[in-house]
Design an enzyme around this catalytic site. Sequence first.
Site, PDB file in Angstrom:
ATOM      1  N   PRO A 123      35.589  21.967  49.326  1.00  0.00           N
ATOM      2  CA  PRO A 123      34.670  22.982  48.797  1.00  0.00           C
ATOM      3  C   PRO A 123      35.164  23.715  47.549  1.00  0.00           C
ATOM      4  CG  PRO A 123      35.799  23.830  50.712  1.00  0.00           C
ATOM      5  CD  PRO A 123      36.215  22.385  50.576  1.00  0.00           C
ATOM      6  N   CYS A 124      35.255  22.995  46.445  1.00  0.00           N
ATOM      7  CA  CYS A 124      35.724  23.594  45.200  1.00  0.00           C
ATOM      8  C   CYS A 124      34.751  24.636  44.654  1.00  0.00           C
ATOM      9  CB  CYS A 124      36.011  22.514  44.164  1.00  0.00           C
ATOM     10  SG  CYS A 124      34.584  21.516  43.753  1.00  0.00           S
TER      11      CYS A 124
END
Length: 162
Positions: A123-124
């Site tokens: 989940p950048c």
Amino acid sequence: MDIYTTIDSPLGEILLAGDGSVLTRVSFDVSSARDGWRREPRAFAAAERQLGEYFAGERTVFDLPFSTRGSTFHERVWAAVAVLPYGTTISYGALAARIGAPADRVRAVGAAVGANPLLLVLPCHRVVAANGALTGYAGGLERKHALLTLEGVLQPQLWSTS
């Protein structure tokens, strides 16, 4: 040989790719499917289901086999991104500190985050500027905003047509 499929999402079409046993790419850039790849939708049924649950607000953690290929530094950054909790954000500087990188490596951390091959799964979108501003996202800043809104970090944005 890599296999792939594309799926619909509330934020547009998503490319899923892998080798048949692990997921190696999740991207909003569906044109990044390469020549020689074979379309195989059934191979990604679990990923499609889990992404659907995520977008429906029913899943906060992905449980999918995946593999990444990057430099040792990139892998350290991606491992730190992988454990960022749903509904939270972290600054690039704090992420650099978390992996033990010197302060002058914040841009390198940003580049590694930007090279993330598994959007959503790693989940950048939860990595933001030190002042909380939304910066850089391979899927576009509107999608980053939408994802953080879905996770309850941001308020829905009202768009004015005037």
